[in-house]
Write a protein that holds these residues in place. Structure first.
Motif, short mmCIF file in Angstrom:
data_model
loop_
_atom_site.label_atom_id
_atom_site.label_comp_id
_atom_site.label_asym_id
_atom_site.label_seq_id
_atom_site.Cartn_x
_atom_site.Cartn_y
_atom_site.Cartn_z
N GLU A 214 10.38 10.65 -2.60
CA GLU A 214 10.70 9.51 -3.46
C GLU A 214 12.19 9.20 -3.40
O GLU A 214 13.03 10.09 -3.40
N ASN A 471 4.97 6.73 3.91
CA ASN A 471 4.83 7.12 2.50
C ASN A 471 5.72 8.30 2.14
O ASN A 471 5.54 8.92 1.09
N ARG A 472 6.64 8.65 3.02
CA ARG A 472 7.65 9.70 2.84
C ARG A 472 7.08 11.11 2.97
O ARG A 472 7.78 12.08 2.74
N MET A 505 -2.35 -0.16 1.40
CA MET A 505 -1.52 -0.27 0.20
C MET A 505 -2.41 -0.23 -1.03
O MET A 505 -3.44 -0.91 -1.09
N GLU A 506 -2.01 0.58 -2.01
CA GLU A 506 -2.70 0.65 -3.30
C GLU A 506 -1.68 0.62 -4.42
O GLU A 506 -0.85 1.52 -4.54
N GLU A 507 -1.74 -0.45 -5.23
CA GLU A 507 -0.85 -0.60 -6.38
C GLU A 507 0.61 -0.44 -5.97
O GLU A 507 1.39 0.26 -6.62
N GLY A 508 0.95 -1.07 -4.86
CA GLY A 508 2.34 -1.04 -4.38
C GLY A 508 2.74 0.23 -3.67
O GLY A 508 3.90 0.37 -3.26
N LYS A 509 1.79 1.16 -3.49
CA LYS A 509 2.10 2.42 -2.81
C LYS A 509 1.42 2.46 -1.45
O LYS A 509 0.30 2.01 -1.29
N ILE A 511 -0.50 4.23 1.36
CA ILE A 511 -1.43 5.35 1.49
C ILE A 511 -1.75 5.56 2.97
O ILE A 511 -2.12 4.62 3.67
#
Length: 549
Positions: A214, A471-472, A505-509, A511
């Motif tokens: 993050e 996604n890091r 992408m799920e809810e701005g994240k 995956i």
């Protein structure tokens, strides 16, 4: 050209004139009595008016002057009672462990409305401390010196009844000390847990990257471009590096596991101040279970790498910046048996800690070495010189922290002598790793690409490629063997791979779905070499478990 390492101590602006009570001229009776009160046991530093680097102009321009017009010093109508010696002072101010002030007789007064802005308070206290106690600070950077400097700050704030709105007396002292002796608001991030990188894009744009991948932008910022430059200079001062107009790009370190790269004007715009990357190598001891639980690799992949190192096979861990190369290599080295002799080579600062102890005694055999930079060519010691020295210490494993230049040629030469060499390199795939090795080797020798390719593939049969995904998350993407066939030809043989099955992408994240799998067994040539190096038959059969693929 990167910054030079210099031996001299860097100093800040000259100390200003004595401070005066608001509405009075310097040298008045009030000032004289205040100066007498503050001169408590100043045998060290009374004559030295130079400022250590970490006291140099912090939040205000170094050309600012101190006086009634610009600092607006507020003082109580009555001067505080004089303190004649340290013993009497101790009755009013006591300090606990680490220099923390303890409240005894009401250490700080009630400020009411008589408050100041922090910048002017910081400048005023800085001027006093740097002019009176710089020698103490420069000679002893330990806990005792920190506690004493904090004590003097507390005394000054108390005697002059200084207050800043929104801060208690102790908060004010702590903040002043952090600004003067540490690294401003960055201190808690530099030494915080779970932080891997701090990126200073400009004096008012700072980002922090956490271990989980993050990234957050900080709400805190420096007061000005110059403030940012001064804080970064204090960090670099630890490694003897100077960031100035003559050396506007500098590589340095703050401690064993903290690396700093910084640039200032003219390499960046003046309104940026400074651009810096502070890399913090995870000092925690990683376990195989941590990699498996986090999805970085499977237990089978980790076992394969461990057995290769154990039985003398050289490995290069490749990947981009922040891909987890050093973390994986560091763990891999902890699996080497105590009876194996390890010789490490690192550039500038030490990040690896491989010495193990049992019952208070060192149980393994490790020699840690560091390069030394110098303006004098005869005093400079680079990785090539340390590699030449390594073979004289009869090591079982040589560790080259990172191959970035002509030392790559010396490393492959060492690997072809039969010693296992473990190293890292910046690359974007397993196959590209060998081509990058060739380009680095050509900086040292004038040989054809074909000859050097033959050398590096012989030197490093195994390459492990790490990558930080979108996604890091970090993944060991591939372990590949370079098989040398009887006719001398080379064949790249993938052994393990991470296969991505879906990106969404799920809810701005972001995956990413995927899994590791084994795609090939080791070659007969590598199996024969492992047998010659002493690998038991049952272990070899386990490594050849993919023979039916």
């Amino acid at each position: 050209m990167l910054g030079e390492k210099r031996s001299q101590v860097m100093f800040g602006p000259e100390p200003k004139q004595a401070f005066s009570k608001a509405g009075q001229e310097p040298g008045s009776g009030y000032q004289e009595s205040a100066e007498k009160r503050m001169d408590v046991q100043e045998t060290e530093g009374r004559e030295n008016t130079d400022h250590p680097v970490w006291l140099s102009g912090l939040r205000v321009p170094p050309t600012a002057t101190v006086g009634v017009a610009n600092t607006q010093v507020h003082a109580a109508p009555m001067a505080p009672p004089a303190v004649t010696d340290v013993e009497e002072e101790d009755e009013a101010v006591q300090f606990g462990q680490g220099g923390t002030a303890l409240r005894t007789h009401g250490l700080f007064f009630s400020p009411q409305d008589n408050t100041r802005d922090f910048s002017s308070v910081l400048q005023e206290v800085q001027e006093y401390i740097s002019s009176k106690y710089s020698t103490l600070i420069m000679e002893d950077g330990g806990e005792d010196a920190k506690a004493q400097i904090k004590r003097y700050i507390t005394k000054y704030v108390q005697d002059y009844r200084i207050a800043v709105k929104g801060m208690s007396g102790q908060e004010l002292v702590d903040t002043i000390y952090t600004e003067m002796a540490e690294f401003s608001f960055l201190t808690k991030y530099v030494f915080g847990a779970g932080i891997e990188e701090i990126d200073i894009n400009s004096w008012r744009d700072i980002e922090v990257q956490y271990a989980g991948g993050e990234t957050k932008k900080l709400t805190e910022q420096f007061e000005s471009p110059q403030h940012a430059i001064n804080v970064v200079r204090r960090m670099l001062h630890t490694s003897g590096m100077v960031l100035d107009n003559a050396s506007p790009a500098v590589l340095g370190h703050l401690s064993k596991n903290i690396r700093i790269a910084a640039m200032k004007t003219p390499l960046v715009d003046e309104d940026i101040g400074v651009a810096a990357s502070i890399r913090i190598v995870n000092p925690q001891s990683m376990q195989a279970s941590d990699f498996v639980k986090g999805g970085t690799a499977t237990g089978e992949m980790l076992d394969f790498l461990t057995e290769c190192v154990r039985y003398g096979i050289s490995i290069c861990v490749a990947g981009a910046t922040s891909s987890g190369k050093t973390t994986l290599m560091g763990w891999l080295l902890t699996t080497i048996p105590d009876k194996k002799r390890i010789y490490t080579i690192e550039s500038g600062s030490r990040e690896l800690a491989l010495v193990r102890e049992k019952d208070g005694k060192v149980s393994n055999s490790v020699i840690h070495t560091l390069t030394r930079d110098s303006e004098n060519d005869r005093q400079r010691v680079d990785q090539i010189a340390l590699l030449d020295m390594a073979l004289r210490f009869n090591p079982d494993v040589i560790v080259v922290g990172e191959m970035r230049g002509p030392e790559a040629n010396a490393a492959q030469e060492a690997a072809r002598t039969g010693v296992a060499v473990i190293t890292t390199i910046h690359s974007n795939s397993c196959e590209a790793t060998y081509r990058r090795m060739v380009s680095l080797c050509k900086r040292a020798v004038d040989m054809s690409d074909e000859t050097l390719m033959a050398y590096v593939t012989e030197a490093y049969p195994i390459v492990a490629f790490c990558k930080q995904l979108e996604n890091r998350q970090r993944r060991l993407m591939e372990i590949m063997e370079c098989e040398i066939r009887p006719d001398g030809s080379r064949h790249f043989r993938p052994l393990f791979q991470y296969e991505i099955t879906e990106n969404r992408m799920e809810e701005g994240k972001f995956i990413i779905e995927g899994s590791h799998k084994r795609v090939n067994s080791i070659s007969e040539g590598l199996a024969r070499r492992l047998t010659e190096n002493g690998m038991p038959g049952n272990v070899l059969e386990r490594l050849k478990g993919g023979a039916n693929l």
